[in-house]
Design an enzyme around this catalytic site. Structure first.
Site, PDB file in Angstrom:
ATOM      1  CB  SER A  89      -0.957   0.054   1.208  1.00  0.00           C
ATOM      2  OG  SER A  89      -2.300   0.652   1.532  1.00  0.00           O
ATOM      3  CG  HIS A 123      -5.410  -2.406  -0.212  1.00  0.00           C
ATOM      4  ND1 HIS A 123      -4.928  -2.286  -1.155  1.00  0.00           N
ATOM      5  CD2 HIS A 123      -5.126  -1.321   0.736  1.00  0.00           C
ATOM      6  CE1 HIS A 123      -3.704  -1.743  -0.268  1.00  0.00           C
ATOM      7  NE2 HIS A 123      -3.603  -1.201   0.202  1.00  0.00           N
ATOM      8  CG  ASP A 150      -6.162  -4.051  -4.128  1.00  0.00           C
ATOM      9  OD1 ASP A 150      -6.786  -3.072  -3.520  1.00  0.00           O
ATOM     10  OD2 ASP A 150      -4.579  -4.036  -2.840  1.00  0.00           O
TER      11      ASP A 150
END
Lengths: 414, 212
Positions: A186, A385, A352
Site C-alpha cells: 500500500s 486490499h 484489490d
C-alpha cells in the site's frame, strides 16, 4: 499521540479537577500519559537529527527532526543483509513486536520473524515510523521546538519522497550503504517505489506490494472524504485539539470507517456479514447498529481513534494523494527507473479495487521499458486490499522465493 | 520449499528443444523467455549458462510458481506485452513451443528480433510426415502426442511447417544463423539434408535468428 489515552486523560482530568480550560491546556502540554509520550519519546529506538536539515519537497526545512524505528535480526559484518520494511497509512514501526499502545502483536508478524518469509535469522529487518506519523517520528503531534507546542497544522505538508529522505538519513546513521531489500504494501509500496527511483544505487531488491505508481482520482476522493470528516468534527478545534484537550473522535472514526470499506472487497463483506443482524432477531426501526457490518465498522472506527492521531491522518493521506512517480519523472514513469539495477518483484491481489492489478501492471510495464529485472505476481484472493497483511500462502511463497534468489545473487549466506 | 521444488524439478528429463536452446545461448547472456511455462528452460539456462534470465508467462499459477522458485517472471502475453520492451534489451529473446499459440505470430517474431540481438524460436512442425499422412488418410485435423487437443480446444491457433517458418523469416528480414530439427525420439537430423527432408522428417525445429 493516541486518542485512547487522551480520552482516558480527559476523563481523569474532569473527574479530579475543575474543567477549566487552563487545566486542560496544561495537561495537554505536559503530556503525562504513557501513550502520548510515544509521540516525542517512543518506546522504540529513536534518532534525533540535529545537524543537517531535512529538505522537504514543499520547500521548507525541518530541523531538528527525529526518526523512530525497530530492528529485528542481526546486521552482518558486511552490512549487506538489511531489509527496510515500509509501513502503510496507519501502520507503525512495530512490525514484528508488541505495539506499546494497543498491546497487540506486530502488524506483519505473519510475514516477519525467525523462519518466516522475511526471515530474521537471515536478514536484518528495519521498520521506521514514517515522517508525519504519531509513534515517535516527527509529525504534527510532535512538539514544535520553535514554540514548545504541538506542531498541529503548522507542520509542513510532507510527501512520500520526504518520508523516504528521512528513512535514508536513518539508513546512513546505521552505516548501511545498500539495502538488500525494501519491502512494503500500500503506502509502504509507494515508499518502495520512491526508494528504488530516488536511491537506485542503494536498493539491491524491491518489493512493492498492492500499490500504485500514482494515487488515482478515486483514491484521492476517498481520502478527501476522510479528511473532511475529521475537520468537520468540532473537537478537531482547527487542528489544535491537543492543546484544547479534546479528541476529534467522531470525525476520525468516520474517516476510518469509510477507508476501511475500501480495504475490503464486496465478496469479503458478503461472506463475512451478508445482511446478518447484530445480536438481535429483528430490525429495531432505529439508527442503532442493526446490521453486523455496521457494528463491525463502528468497532473499526472507535479502536482506530484509540491509536492514531487525527492530524497525522490528514498529513499522511495528503502525502499519498500527492504521490505521482510518473509526474516526478517528467511525465513518463519509465524515466523514473532508467538505469536501475534493482531486482523488482511487484505483487497485486485480484480483489484489490483500491490498488487494482492494472496499476501494478503500469509499474511492471515501466520497468520492462527499461529492461529492469522484474517479477510480477497477481495473487488470487477475495480479501481485497487488506490481503497483503493476511494469511496468503501464495504471497508468502512469492516473498520467500524472491528474497531467496536475490540473496543468492547478493552472496548472502543461506 | 524452494529446495524441494528444485529437486523435484531436476528429476524430470530436460526437453530436447530446451537442451538445444541451451547449446545455442552464450554464457552469462541476458535472456528473455517468452511463454516460459513452469520455468524449466530458465532454470536450465541458469544452471548451465549462468544467464540473467527473465520470463513472461500467461498463466497466473505458473507465474507464481516460477517466482516462488526464485525466477524473474511476469504475468503477460506475447501478443500484448512485447511492445513495451526497448530495442536490444536482451542477448536472446526465446519463444519455445509458443509461437503457434500466439494470436499474431508475425508481429511477435518481429518484436522478438527487435528486443533480442538474437531470437530463438522452437515450434512443432506441422509438415511432419505423420501429420501429413493422418490428414491424408483420415481427412481430419491430426491429433498427435505434440498436438493432443482436438482442433476446437487447441491453444495452437497458428500451426506451421518448417518451410512456412523459413518463409516468415524471409518476410521479416530475419537471417537464419542455425536451425536444428529433430525427430520423435529426439535425434537431430543431419544439417546437410535438404529443407524438404527436414520438413518431412523433423517433428520439431529450433531456429536461431538475427535481424538482417
Amino acid at each position: 499521540m493516541t486518542a485512547e489515552t487522551s480520552l482516558e486523560a480527559k476523563t481523569a482530568v474532569s473527574a479530579s479537577e475543575p474543567a477549566s480550560s487552563d487545566v486542560v491546556m496544561e495537561h495537554a502540554l505536559e503530556r503525562p500519559l504513557a501513550t502520548s509520550a510515544e509521540v516525542d519519546t517512543p518506546s522504540s529506538e529513536v534518532v534525533v537529527f540535529r545537524d543537517k536539515p531535512l529538505e522537504l519537497d514543499c520547500g521548507q526545512q525541518l530541523l531538528p527532526f527525529q526518526v523512530a524505528y525497530c530492528t529485528y535480526g542481526t546486521l552482518n559484518a558486511e552490512r549487506t543483509n538489511a531489509i527496510l520494511v515500509c509501513h502503510a497509512l496507519t501502520g507503525d514501526q512495530y512490525v514484528a513486536s508488541r505495539n506499546p499502545v494497543t498491546g497487540k502483536p506486530g502488524w506483519w508478524e505473519i510475514m516477519i520473524g525467525p523462519g518466516k518469509p522475511i526471515d530474521t535469522d537471515r536478514y536484518f529487518v528495519i521498520c521506521v515510523n514514517i515522517l508525519g506519523g504519531c509513534l515517535g517520528s516527527t509529525g504534527p503531534a510532535s512538539t514544535n521546538p520553535a514554540t514548545g507546542r504541538p506542531w498541529g497544522l503548522d507542520f509542513p505538508v510532507i510527501t512520500i519522497g520526504d518520508m523516504v529522505k528521512a528513512q535514508a538519513r536513518l539508513i546512513d546513521h546505521l552505516g548501511i550503504e545498500k539495502l538488500f531489500s525494501v519491502i512494503g504494501g500500500s503506502m509502504g509500496g509507494m515508499q518502495v517505489l520512491e526508494w528504488a527511483s530516488r536511491y537506485k544505487q542503494r536498493v539491491f531488491s524491491a518489493m512493492p506490494i498492492a500499490t500504485a505508481p500514482w494515487h488515482s482520482a478515486q483514491n484521492i476522493a476517498f481520502h478527501e472524504v476522510g479528511r473532511q470528516a475529521v475537520m468537520a468534527d468540532p473537537a478537531w478545534s482547527g487542528g489544535r485539539y491537543i492543546e484544547a484537550g479534546t479528541v476529534p473522535r467522531r470525525g476520525l472514526a468516520v474517516a476510518r470507517m469509510a477507508a476501511h470499506i475500501t480495504y475490503l472487497s464486496e465478496e469479503a463483506l458478503e461472506r463475512k456479514f451478508g445482511r446478518s443482524l447484530q445480536n438481535r432477531v429483528a430490525k429495531t426501526f432505529s439508527f442503532s447498529a442493526d446490521f453486523q457490518v455496521e457494528s463491525y465498522l463502528r468497532h473499526q472506527g472507535s479502536t482506530f481513534v484509540d491509536r492514531f492521531d487525527a492530524n497525522s491522518y490528514l498529513y499522511i493521506t495528503r502525502a499519498m494523494d500527492y504521490f505521482d512517480l510518473a509526474a516526478d519523472a517528467g511525465g513518463k514513469l519509465a524515466k523514473g527507473f532508467e538505469g536501475t539495477q534493482t531486482r523488482f518483484c511487484v505483487v497485486s491481489f485480484t480483489s484489490d479495487w483500491l490498488y487494482p492489478t492494472r496499476e501494478s501492471r503500469e509499474i511492471v510495464q515501466a520497468l520492462n521499458a527499461v529492461a529492469a529485472n522484474v517479477s510480477f505476481v497477481e495473487v488470487e484472493s477475495d480479501k481485497g486490499h487488506d490481503a497483503f497483511l493476511l494469511d496468503e500462502p501464495e504471497l508468502f511463497a512469492t516473498v520467500r522465493g524472491f528474497l531467496g534468489a536475490a540473496a543468492k545473487k547478493r552472496g548472502l549466506a543461506a | 520449499m524452494l529446495a524441494r521444488d528444485d529437486t523435484a524439478h531436476r528429476q524430470l528429463p530436460h526437453r530436447v528443444d530446451h537442451l538445444l536452446i541451451a547449446d545455442m545461448v552464450a554464457h552469462g547472456a541476458r535472456v528473455l523467455d517468452v511463454g516460459c511455462g513452469d520455468g524449466a528452460l530458465l532454470e536450465l539456462l541458469g544452471e548451465r549458462k549462468q544467464v540473467d534470465g527473465r520470463g513472461i508467462e500467461v498463466t497466473r499459477e505458473k507465474v507464481n510458481a516460477c517466482v516462488a522458485r526464485g525466477l524473474s517472471v511476469i504475468q503477460g502475453d506475447a501478443d500484448r506485452d512485447l511492445d513495451k520492451y526497448p530495442d536490444k534489451a536482451f542477448d536472446y529473446a526465446i519463444l519455445s513451443l509458443t509461437i503457434q499459440a500466439t494470436r499474431r505470430p508475425k508481429p511477435v517474431l518481429e518484436n522478438l528480433l527487435r528486443i533480442g540481438r538474437h531470437a530463438i524460436v522452437s515450434f512443432p512442425n506441422f509438415g511432419h510426415w505423420w501429420i501429413r499422412s493422418q490428414l491424408l488418410v483420415t481427412g481430419r485435423m491430426p491429433e498427435t502426442a505434440n498436438l493432443p487437443e482436438p482442433w476446437y480446444d487447441s491453444p495452437d491457433a497458428h500451426l506451421c511447417t518448417i518451410r512456412d517458418f523459413v518463409d516468415l523469416c524471409r518476410l521479416v528480414d530475419a537471417r537464419v544463423e542455425s536451425k536444428v530439427t529433430f525427430n520423435a525420439s529426439g535425434r537431430q537430423l543431419g544439417t546437410w539434408l535438404p529443407l524438404t527432408l527436414h520438413n518431412l522428417l523433423g517433428e520439431k525445429a529450433v531456429f536461431l535468428l538475427t535481424r538482417r
